[in-house]
Design a protein around this motif. Structure first.
Motif, PDB file in Angstrom:
ATOM      1  N   UNK A 112       0.794  -1.218   0.000  1.00  0.00           N
ATOM      2  CA  UNK A 112       0.000   0.000   0.000  1.00  0.00           C
ATOM      3  C   UNK A 112       0.825   1.265   0.000  1.00  0.00           C
ATOM      4  N   UNK A 113       2.159   1.170  -0.010  1.00  0.00           N
ATOM      5  CA  UNK A 113       3.011   2.349  -0.024  1.00  0.00           C
ATOM      6  C   UNK A 113       3.015   2.961  -1.425  1.00  0.00           C
ATOM      7  N   UNK A 114       2.987   4.292  -1.529  1.00  0.00           N
ATOM      8  CA  UNK A 114       3.030   4.927  -2.850  1.00  0.00           C
ATOM      9  C   UNK A 114       4.389   4.720  -3.511  1.00  0.00           C
ATOM     10  N   UNK A 115       4.375   4.579  -4.821  1.00  0.00           N
ATOM     11  CA  UNK A 115       5.609   4.398  -5.580  1.00  0.00           C
ATOM     12  C   UNK A 115       6.198   5.765  -5.923  1.00  0.00           C
ATOM     13  N   UNK A 116       7.477   5.909  -5.660  1.00  0.00           N
ATOM     14  CA  UNK A 116       8.178   7.145  -6.003  1.00  0.00           C
ATOM     15  C   UNK A 116       8.406   7.168  -7.517  1.00  0.00           C
ATOM     16  N   UNK A 117       7.644   7.981  -8.235  1.00  0.00           N
ATOM     17  CA  UNK A 117       7.721   7.989  -9.695  1.00  0.00           C
ATOM     18  C   UNK A 117       9.076   8.491 -10.183  1.00  0.00           C
ATOM     19  N   UNK A 118       9.631   9.479  -9.483  1.00  0.00           N
ATOM     20  CA  UNK A 118      10.937  10.001  -9.891  1.00  0.00           C
ATOM     21  C   UNK A 118      12.008   8.926  -9.778  1.00  0.00           C
ATOM     22  N   UNK A 119      11.991   8.185  -8.665  1.00  0.00           N
ATOM     23  CA  UNK A 119      12.963   7.105  -8.480  1.00  0.00           C
ATOM     24  C   UNK A 119      12.771   6.024  -9.531  1.00  0.00           C
ATOM     25  N   UNK A 120      11.506   5.744  -9.886  1.00  0.00           N
ATOM     26  CA  UNK A 120      11.237   4.728 -10.896  1.00  0.00           C
ATOM     27  C   UNK A 120      11.754   5.155 -12.262  1.00  0.00           C
TER      28      UNK A 120
END
Length: 274
Positions: free
Chosen positions: A9-17
């Motif tokens: 349920x943790x949000x994904x860091x789009x910048x890191x991705x």
């Protein structure tokens, strides 16, 4: 055991991705580069070619009996070799289409932009290495230039800046090549001569008027000026062209991102790459 990020349920860091996708694509590009060359084929073939090209173009100045023109053209030709490797990013971008993976990149969460830009990193390194090698060879030949001087450390920096701007220009057109792969070699080859001429790299005199302004807006133009300032021993005078070349490359980088996003949007709506 650490919980799965996709189920925690943790949000994904789009910048890191996006950065992770960029790094992974750069690694793949580097492996492709290593598969294409060995150190002895690269040094004995590719690098010898660019040095020989600079020497050949410089011989034009000697034929007209002007040593200063020969030196000017030799420096410019060494600078222009940065675009030789960088512009290959256009046909190489279509490799994903040939392998059938372009459609997967289009529909992936990261999209085309980080993948395509990451794959182009090896073109930046190749163009910078080619230009730096040719510049060192030319500077070592010119009798009035002190190569073993602290200011000469700017040579590889200028070479990488010109390769950076040329690669970003190439990636701006890579989106077109992805949609119409038959145009890939035409786009790459047709850019080489105009870019070399408009930068003033192999011209015997400085550009004037609108052509001079255009040379500052395109890759190579500012870098060529910086290298010629270094040849005159003016290291301070080379800093402004260096910064200008990086700025021009950054503008083309923004254009490349926009071009790849348009390509992705077009392909998504029309299933062009799937």
């Amino acid at each position: 055991m650490a919980p799965d990020r996709l189920t925690s349920g943790e949000p994904i860091d789009e910048t890191a991705a996006l950065l992770a996708t960029f790094r992974f694509a750069a690694v793949i590009g580097w492996r492709d580069f290593r598969a294409s060359y060995r150190w002895y084929t690269y040094v004995g073939g590719w690098l010898v070619r660019v040095v020989a090209q600079a020497a050949f173009l410089a011989s034009v100045g000697l034929l007209v009996g002007s040593e200063s023109v020969a030196h000017r053209i030799a420096i410019g030709a060494a600078c222009a070799s940065a675009a030789t490797g960088a512009l290959l990013a256009i046909p190489m971008a279509t490799r994903e289409r040939a392998l059938g993976t372009a459609g997967l990149l289009v529909v992936s969460p990261a999209g085309l932009v980080p993948s395509m830009l990451g794959r182009a990193v090896d073109r930046l390194v190749d163009g910078g290495l080619m230009s730096a090698t040719a510049l060192v060879a030319v500077f070592a030949y010119l009798p009035e230039v002190r190569l073993l001087h602290p200011s000469s450390l700017l040579l590889p920096v200028l070479a990488m800046a010109m390769a950076y701007s040329s690669t970003c220009l190439a990636m701006t057109l890579a989106g077109v090549a992805l949609l119409w792969p038959d145009a890939r070699n035409l786009l790459s080859a047709s850019l080489t001569v105009p870019l070399t001429l408009l930068s003033g790299a192999v011209l015997p005199h400085e550009l004037t008027g609108r052509l001079a302004l255009l040379s500052h807006l395109l890759p190579l133009g500012n870098g060529v000026q910086g290298c010629r300032q270094l040849a005159l021993g003016d290291a301070a005078g080379a800093l402004l062209p260096l910064l200008a070349e990086v700025l021009v490359g950054s503008v083309w980088l923004v254009a490349a991102i926009g071009s790849l996003r348009v390509t992705q949007s077009w392909a998504t709506r029309r299933a062009g790459l799937v």
